[in-house]
Scaffold this motif. Sequence first.
Motif, PDB file in Angstrom:
ATOM      1  N   PRO A 452      -5.822 -12.818  12.993  1.00  0.00           N
ATOM      2  CA  PRO A 452      -5.496 -12.141  14.259  1.00  0.00           C
ATOM      3  C   PRO A 452      -4.468 -11.042  14.037  1.00  0.00           C
ATOM      4  N   GLU A 453      -4.614  -9.995  14.824  1.00  0.00           N
ATOM      5  CA  GLU A 453      -3.782  -8.813  14.601  1.00  0.00           C
ATOM      6  C   GLU A 453      -2.300  -9.113  14.761  1.00  0.00           C
ATOM      7  N   ARG A 454      -1.973 -10.076  15.592  1.00  0.00           N
ATOM      8  CA  ARG A 454      -0.555 -10.379  15.810  1.00  0.00           C
ATOM      9  C   ARG A 454       0.093 -11.007  14.572  1.00  0.00           C
ATOM     10  N   GLU A 455      -0.691 -11.647  13.723  1.00  0.00           N
ATOM     11  CA  GLU A 455      -0.126 -12.312  12.550  1.00  0.00           C
ATOM     12  C   GLU A 455       0.206 -11.330  11.432  1.00  0.00           C
ATOM     13  N   VAL A 456      -0.573 -10.277  11.283  1.00  0.00           N
ATOM     14  CA  VAL A 456      -0.352  -9.366  10.163  1.00  0.00           C
ATOM     15  C   VAL A 456       0.932  -8.576  10.330  1.00  0.00           C
ATOM     16  N   LEU A 457       1.460  -8.495  11.540  1.00  0.00           N
ATOM     17  CA  LEU A 457       2.723  -7.803  11.736  1.00  0.00           C
ATOM     18  C   LEU A 457       3.873  -8.571  11.092  1.00  0.00           C
ATOM     19  N   ARG A 458       3.692  -9.899  10.955  1.00  0.00           N
ATOM     20  CA  ARG A 458       4.747 -10.724  10.346  1.00  0.00           C
ATOM     21  C   ARG A 458       4.546 -10.908   8.857  1.00  0.00           C
ATOM     22  N   GLU A 459       3.320 -10.813   8.375  1.00  0.00           N
ATOM     23  CA  GLU A 459       3.024 -11.093   6.970  1.00  0.00           C
ATOM     24  C   GLU A 459       2.434  -9.859   6.293  1.00  0.00           C
ATOM     25  N   PRO A 460       3.118  -9.322   5.273  1.00  0.00           N
ATOM     26  CA  PRO A 460       2.551  -8.177   4.529  1.00  0.00           C
ATOM     27  C   PRO A 460       1.418  -8.642   3.627  1.00  0.00           C
ATOM     28  N   PRO A 461       0.636  -7.715   3.106  1.00  0.00           N
ATOM     29  CA  PRO A 461      -0.441  -8.106   2.174  1.00  0.00           C
ATOM     30  C   PRO A 461       0.116  -8.753   0.908  1.00  0.00           C
ATOM     31  N   VAL A 462      -0.714  -9.545   0.277  1.00  0.00           N
ATOM     32  CA  VAL A 462      -0.340 -10.190  -0.979  1.00  0.00           C
ATOM     33  C   VAL A 462      -0.171  -9.123  -2.056  1.00  0.00           C
ATOM     34  N   PRO A 463       0.950  -9.136  -2.791  1.00  0.00           N
ATOM     35  CA  PRO A 463       1.117  -8.135  -3.862  1.00  0.00           C
ATOM     36  C   PRO A 463       0.017  -8.272  -4.908  1.00  0.00           C
TER      37      PRO A 463
END
Length: 608
Positions: A452-463
């Motif tokens: 969900p779009e709201r979650e990606v604001l808290r978690e950056p992509p995996v390096p």
Amino acid sequence: ANFVFRRTLCVEVPEAALYAPMLDLRVFNAGVGGATGYLLGATTVDLSTKLPWNGEAYVAPQMELFDDAAQRKKEQEAEKRKELEAALLEAQEGDGLEDEEEKEEGNLGVSFGGDDDNEDASSAGDSFEQHELERYDEDDAPPGALTDLGTGAFDSMAIKDLPDIVEDVMYRDEQERLALEAAEEDAAERARHETSFSEMLLGHAAEAGGVDADVDYKLSELPITFPSQWAAADYLNGRDWWIAKGGLELETYLGTKPFETYRVYRGRYHPNPTKSTRRCVGSVKAIIRVLDEDPQFEVEPFFPMALLSPRRYAVRVYVIRASNLQPVDGGSCDAYVRCKLGSDSEGRPEGKQLRSLKPDLYQTFEFRATLPGPAELKVQLKDWNRFYPVHELIGETRLDLEDRWFHRSWQALDVQEENSRNKLKPIEVRGLKLEDDTKPRGQLHLWLEIRPEREVLREPPVPLSAPEVREFEVRVICWKTKDVPYEVGDFYAEFWLGSSRKHCTDIHWRCRSGRASWNWRVKIPVELPLASPELGRLNIQLWDKDIIKWNDVIGSTQLDLYRWLLKAYRENRTVDVFKEINDAIRRKRAEEAGLATDEDLQDMEDES
């Protein structure tokens, strides 16, 4: 286009499945003012497999929709129902009730043909058919009882193992067959190179290191450990279980799909392909059921339409590497990745990997998508060309986001990292193909996240980054030759690694009996990690020098040093190949003879 509606048709269907009708599906372009426009495409669906009375030929609907809130509610209701059944069973045992009364809590009474609002319908003389269906859990079902709920009209979310539709079975079988053939070819090729390389190295080690010449070990049999990749990848933790099982595309693990997909065609078919204009113009996703009872009396709707309300999601694609690529032009590829979702696309020619059939890509792509909506994600691998603006397509793989997100098994794969809400999904190996070709043109290692779009604001992509480049040096000591079939020659040797420049020894002039001697050291600088295993092959050639005319090549060979270079890079130390093999042979012999090894003696000292 999203429709998200349910249509019920009352039709007469013959009991004999042989005479079952075909359902026509047609897609039109809406005209002005709501009028029906021109036909975009059409298809037909064979209803014989949809008839629940068709025995083994019946295929249950592919219903695997996921709803965490609904699932929690169902589990709570199931627990309450079990508690109520247990309490009722105790009360019935105390009162001596009949066995039929004990099952009353599990029965579902559904009436068809009558009016539920008219409670006196039966007393007024109106007759209608009453059906009593017994529902059993898989663990509590008596012998011979059917736990398959048929069409899914009742308690559809309890269905776990649904049979595949014919097209999925054929596609999966073809994928498994191609993967098995590719795996067998790769295993045979590795065994051939490994055997020849190990025999050659062991033979040289026997001469150089004092090991008996009758050694009969393969390199894989010796206690030497080789890393599998250039860098210790933290992203693999929790994501490599599917690859460890030998899995390829994740659709094999999921087995079923939440929706049935029907391809829509346009044009006229002709047996002669050159005269046929029939082509696929799209697909329709739906769930088609044939019921012999009125669905309006279902205790619970078969299809929870509320789940299909459009929502915004973030789609992340992590592309790690490609392997076994088929060159488009020449003997190698300059590959880069391009992703396309709906009208959004992103390509990164600047991240191309030059002259490699197994490039390490390490790229992350992120899109925003509305589901249900445009759900076909294309991950393409293109061959970069300096002189042409259009780069040729090596192959592509397609992922259906709706079939992933709305699948219960896909949602169950989530694993949470410690102190993080990041969703972990397994790495999969997907085949690269062209649109009109069924032969795989390589594989792509990647994993997919839909959140969900709201979650990606808290978690950056995996390096996800390539390992650090370091400089190493390959040193070769060239002593002598023997058994060269020349009476007299002017011999010298050439060495090069991958695409590096060639390094030569001096010339042994007027060498007789084929025994040239140099005692020459060759130093080849190399940057690790390598872009491809092919670049880790040490090429050796023996030449006969001619003053007047051209030089003559006497023979050549190759040594695959890729795993040794990988070992030196990961352990960040000097690796003496012959010494490593000699030590491994001694340990192997000591282990076979039951003698104590250096590790055993060290453990004894530590314990004392």
